[in-house]
Design a protein around this motif. Structure first.
Motif, mmCIF file in Angstrom:
data_model
loop_
_atom_site.group_PDB
_atom_site.id
_atom_site.type_symbol
_atom_site.label_atom_id
_atom_site.label_comp_id
_atom_site.label_asym_id
_atom_site.label_seq_id
_atom_site.Cartn_x
_atom_site.Cartn_y
_atom_site.Cartn_z
ATOM 1 N N LEU A 25 0.513 9.048 6.009
ATOM 2 C CA LEU A 25 0.947 10.172 6.635
ATOM 3 C C LEU A 25 3.008 9.843 6.580
ATOM 4 C CD1 LEU A 25 0.172 10.411 10.503
ATOM 5 C CD2 LEU A 25 -0.986 12.249 7.742
ATOM 6 N N GLY A 26 3.020 8.902 6.123
ATOM 7 C CA GLY A 26 4.599 8.400 5.945
ATOM 8 C C GLY A 26 4.697 9.188 4.058
ATOM 9 N N GLU A 27 3.466 8.934 3.182
ATOM 10 C CA GLU A 27 3.175 8.782 1.761
ATOM 11 C C GLU A 27 4.124 10.873 1.202
ATOM 12 O OE1 GLU A 27 3.710 10.554 -2.518
ATOM 13 O OE2 GLU A 27 3.487 7.491 -1.113
ATOM 14 N N SER A 28 3.184 11.312 2.806
ATOM 15 C CA SER A 28 3.396 12.876 2.593
ATOM 16 C C SER A 28 4.483 13.870 2.825
ATOM 17 C CB SER A 28 2.065 13.213 3.782
ATOM 18 O OG SER A 28 3.268 13.263 5.002
ATOM 19 N N HIS A 71 -12.414 6.157 7.979
ATOM 20 C CA HIS A 71 -10.949 6.123 7.118
ATOM 21 C C HIS A 71 -10.359 6.897 6.269
ATOM 22 C CE1 HIS A 71 -9.641 4.548 11.996
ATOM 23 N NE2 HIS A 71 -8.641 4.839 11.620
ATOM 24 N N PHE A 72 -11.267 6.178 4.957
ATOM 25 C CA PHE A 72 -11.541 6.682 4.072
ATOM 26 C C PHE A 72 -10.820 8.130 3.516
ATOM 27 C CE2 PHE A 72 -13.116 6.817 -0.977
ATOM 28 C CZ PHE A 72 -11.877 6.683 -1.204
ATOM 29 N N PRO A 73 -12.352 8.773 3.807
ATOM 30 C CA PRO A 73 -11.744 10.502 3.555
ATOM 31 C C PRO A 73 -10.670 10.936 4.644
ATOM 32 C CG PRO A 73 -13.895 9.805 5.118
ATOM 33 C CD PRO A 73 -13.150 8.402 4.556
ATOM 34 N N MET A 74 -10.313 9.904 5.361
ATOM 35 C CA MET A 74 -8.771 10.300 6.104
ATOM 36 C C MET A 74 -8.083 9.988 5.203
ATOM 37 S SD MET A 74 -9.245 9.388 10.032
ATOM 38 C CE MET A 74 -10.063 8.963 11.084
ATOM 39 N N VAL A 75 -7.452 8.977 4.843
ATOM 40 C CA VAL A 75 -6.452 8.591 3.964
ATOM 41 C C VAL A 75 -6.601 9.387 2.128
ATOM 42 C CG1 VAL A 75 -5.792 6.630 2.517
ATOM 43 C CG2 VAL A 75 -6.525 6.163 4.578
ATOM 44 N N VAL A 76 -7.330 9.645 2.046
ATOM 45 C CA VAL A 76 -8.140 10.741 1.028
ATOM 46 C C VAL A 76 -7.523 11.899 1.073
ATOM 47 C CG1 VAL A 76 -9.354 11.981 -0.649
ATOM 48 C CG2 VAL A 76 -9.719 9.660 0.170
ATOM 49 N N GLY A 77 -7.534 12.911 2.549
ATOM 50 C CA GLY A 77 -6.930 14.266 2.626
ATOM 51 C C GLY A 77 -5.636 13.744 2.955
ATOM 52 N N ILE A 78 -5.342 13.091 3.161
ATOM 53 C CA ILE A 78 -4.047 12.871 3.146
ATOM 54 C C ILE A 78 -2.632 12.677 2.140
ATOM 55 C CG2 ILE A 78 -1.835 11.754 4.531
ATOM 56 C CD1 ILE A 78 -3.407 10.455 6.460
ATOM 57 N N ILE A 79 -3.315 11.549 1.186
ATOM 58 C CA ILE A 79 -2.573 11.930 -0.320
ATOM 59 C C ILE A 79 -3.239 13.058 -0.489
ATOM 60 C CG2 ILE A 79 -2.921 10.928 -2.688
ATOM 61 C CD1 ILE A 79 -1.871 9.271 -0.297
ATOM 62 N N ALA A 80 -4.114 14.065 -0.779
ATOM 63 C CA ALA A 80 -4.401 14.937 -0.940
ATOM 64 C C ALA A 80 -3.291 16.217 -0.844
ATOM 65 C CB ALA A 80 -6.106 16.039 -0.848
ATOM 66 N N LEU A 81 -2.908 16.015 0.651
ATOM 67 C CA LEU A 81 -1.779 16.778 1.711
ATOM 68 C C LEU A 81 -0.976 16.358 0.593
ATOM 69 C CD1 LEU A 81 -1.041 18.657 3.481
ATOM 70 C CD2 LEU A 81 -0.871 16.552 5.055
ATOM 71 N N SER A 82 -0.226 15.204 0.283
ATOM 72 C CA SER A 82 0.974 15.173 -0.140
ATOM 73 C C SER A 82 1.188 15.951 -1.474
ATOM 74 C CB SER A 82 0.707 13.407 -0.356
ATOM 75 O OG SER A 82 0.915 12.906 0.781
ATOM 76 N N LEU A 83 -0.136 15.477 -2.547
ATOM 77 C CA LEU A 83 0.321 16.506 -3.560
ATOM 78 C C LEU A 83 0.428 18.139 -3.507
ATOM 79 C CD1 LEU A 83 -0.123 16.808 -6.490
ATOM 80 C CD2 LEU A 83 -2.233 17.065 -6.368
ATOM 81 N N LEU A 94 1.386 16.966 12.938
ATOM 82 C CA LEU A 94 0.310 17.494 13.459
ATOM 83 C C LEU A 94 -0.617 16.948 13.607
ATOM 84 C CD1 LEU A 94 0.758 21.457 13.471
ATOM 85 C CD2 LEU A 94 0.531 20.597 15.511
ATOM 86 N N LEU A 95 -1.321 16.930 12.449
ATOM 87 C CA LEU A 95 -2.053 15.904 11.670
ATOM 88 C C LEU A 95 -2.589 14.220 12.415
ATOM 89 C CD1 LEU A 95 -2.757 16.265 8.071
ATOM 90 C CD2 LEU A 95 -3.414 17.310 10.012
ATOM 91 N N LEU A 112 0.555 -0.871 -0.073
ATOM 92 C CA LEU A 112 0.194 0.020 0.119
ATOM 93 C C LEU A 112 0.687 1.129 -0.032
ATOM 94 C CD1 LEU A 112 -3.470 0.437 -0.057
ATOM 95 C CD2 LEU A 112 -2.315 -1.730 0.201
ATOM 96 N N VAL A 113 1.754 0.964 0.143
ATOM 97 C CA VAL A 113 2.604 2.574 0.405
ATOM 98 C C VAL A 113 3.226 2.418 -0.817
ATOM 99 C CG1 VAL A 113 5.211 3.387 0.961
ATOM 100 C CG2 VAL A 113 3.614 1.679 2.978
ATOM 101 N N PHE A 114 3.518 1.717 -1.686
ATOM 102 C CA PHE A 114 3.615 2.158 -3.345
ATOM 103 C C PHE A 114 2.823 2.055 -3.281
ATOM 104 C CE2 PHE A 114 4.261 0.286 -7.646
ATOM 105 C CZ PHE A 114 5.211 1.216 -7.934
ATOM 106 N N ALA A 115 1.559 1.732 -3.364
ATOM 107 C CA ALA A 115 0.679 1.692 -4.400
ATOM 108 C C ALA A 115 -0.058 3.856 -3.733
ATOM 109 C CB ALA A 115 -1.331 1.407 -3.374
ATOM 110 N N PHE A 116 -0.958 4.087 -2.509
ATOM 111 C CA PHE A 116 -0.076 5.602 -2.029
ATOM 112 C C PHE A 116 0.664 6.850 -3.088
ATOM 113 C CE2 PHE A 116 -2.405 4.400 1.864
ATOM 114 C CZ PHE A 116 -3.297 3.780 1.423
#
Length: 390
Positions: A195-198, A265-277, A228-229, A12-16
């Protein structure tokens, strides 16, 4: 939680990372939707095995073989993410590879769950009911979508994911949850993975560029936002919901597990991936990539991702806590509203200033919560007896 499950999460790390790259490749609304849909499929894949791992011992017998088979399929899917909607010249047909990989992983999951329920009539009934809709709606629609193009393809993807999630919501509450702690830990870990992806995005954004004070300051600010997240989830929120799930019984426990963890938890992960972008684009600016300077502002989708990601994350945390306990975290709702209101302001600021503003507002929220809820926080983290002695 077994070591094999941790190993499984590495895929999943690679997928993110692939999803973030897909979103960054073309910052258009349609491409953002594609990235969201791909993330939805990968999330649903992970969720299936999170529930399975709570019923069986994932590193024993046939389950170990199944986990490795699922890992292989998930890796192929992750490799095919750039081609999930458009096939690249040469090689296999990418969209179909992605869809068939998902089908195979789902069939493996259903088979192992079926075996695990051999002596549990209630679980067997639940698995049968859920599997019928999951296979016929989610996976088959993705295969049809792989052979389609344009708007039709997007709509089929939406129908596949929405149908699968809706079916899961209404397929019953007869699942088994053998270990509340294991289930909560698994989902906490996936938040850390995201968060690691961010953090990875911070480094990727300035890869190959000479170190400088803008890169240093910007990277530390970005790390602070991710931290902080992390704090917002793990300081007390995760423990409170886990305790509520532990104290619940029967269908209510399953509902908390499904709604708080599978869905919120899904929107949490979506939010973090958006932050990563957003972080990736900010670091590009700070490193002078593509001719940008320190005075340039972040605009459009990257800016909305930078601020909208934390907004989605905070609101998901509010929903997560509210469903389990009935408590609404109004300071987080207010912070989300303020972040939305600040987007027009941030669009006129240099990218680093926008990042600093985001970091500052999140820091104010966390500091306020620590001070305002000092006593209940201490009781949750260390127990009422310890709080009374301090």
């Amino acid at each position: 939680m077994t070591q094999l499950e941790l190993f499984f999460d590495l895929v999943l790390v690679f997928a993110f990372t692939q999803v973030t790259d897909l979103a960054a490749h073309e910052t258009t609304a349609v491409n953002m939707l594609r990235a969201l849909l791909v993330l939805g499929v990968m999330w649903w894949l992970w969720i299936a095995y999170a529930w399975l791992g709570n019923v069986i011992k994932a590193d024993e017998g046939i389950a170990r073989v199944a986990m490795f088979a699922a890992m292989g399929g998930a890796l192929i899917m992750a490799l095919a993410i750039p081609e999930a909607f458009h096939d690249l010249p040469g090689g296999w047909y990418g969209p179909l590879v992605f869809a068939i990989g998902y089908l195979v992983i789902r069939l493996v999951h259903v088979y192992v769950f079926w075996c695990a329920s051999a002596e549990d009539e209630q679980l067997r009934r639940q698995v049968t009911r859920w599997s019928f809709g999951s296979i016929t709606i989610g996976t088959l629609l993705l295969i049809v979508a792989a052979m389609s193009h344009g708007t039709t393809q997007i709509l089929l993807w939406v129908a596949a994911i929405a149908g699968d999630m809706t079916w899961t919501l209404f397929a019953g509450n007869e699942w088994r949850l053998n270990s509340v702690r294991h289930f909560a830990e698994r989902h906490g870990l996936i938040v850390i993975v995201a968060l690691g992806e961010s953090i990875v995005s911070i480094g990727v954004g300035v890869a190959g560029l000479p170190i400088s004070w803008p890169i240093t300051v910007g990277s530390l600010l970005a790390l602070a936002v991710s931290g902080l997240l992390w704090w917002a989830y793990f300081d007390v929120g995760a423990a409170v919901v886990e305790r509520a799930m532990e104290q619940a019984h029967g269908a209510r426990r399953i509902q908390i597990a499904r709604n708080c963890y599978t869905f919120w938890h899904f929107p949490m992960v979506v939010g973090i991936i958006a932050l990563s972008l957003g972080l990736k684009k900010v670091e590009n600016y700070l490193g002078g990539a593509a001719g940008h300077t320190l005075s340039d502002a972040l605009h459009g989708i990257p800016l909305y991702a930078l601020y909208g990601g934390p907004v989605m994350y905070l609101l998901a945390l509010v929903g997560f806590r509210h469903y389990a306990t009935g408590v609404v975290l109004w300071p987080r709702v207010l912070t989300a509203v303020v972040l939305i209101a600040l987007i027009p302001v941030a669009s006129h600021l240099p990218a680093m200033a926008s990042l600093g503003l985001l970091c500052g507002l999140l820091a104010v929220l966390i500091v306020w919560e620590v001070i305002r809820y000092a006593q209940p926080r201490e009781e949750i983290r260390h127990g009422a007896e310890h709080a009374g002695n301090t």
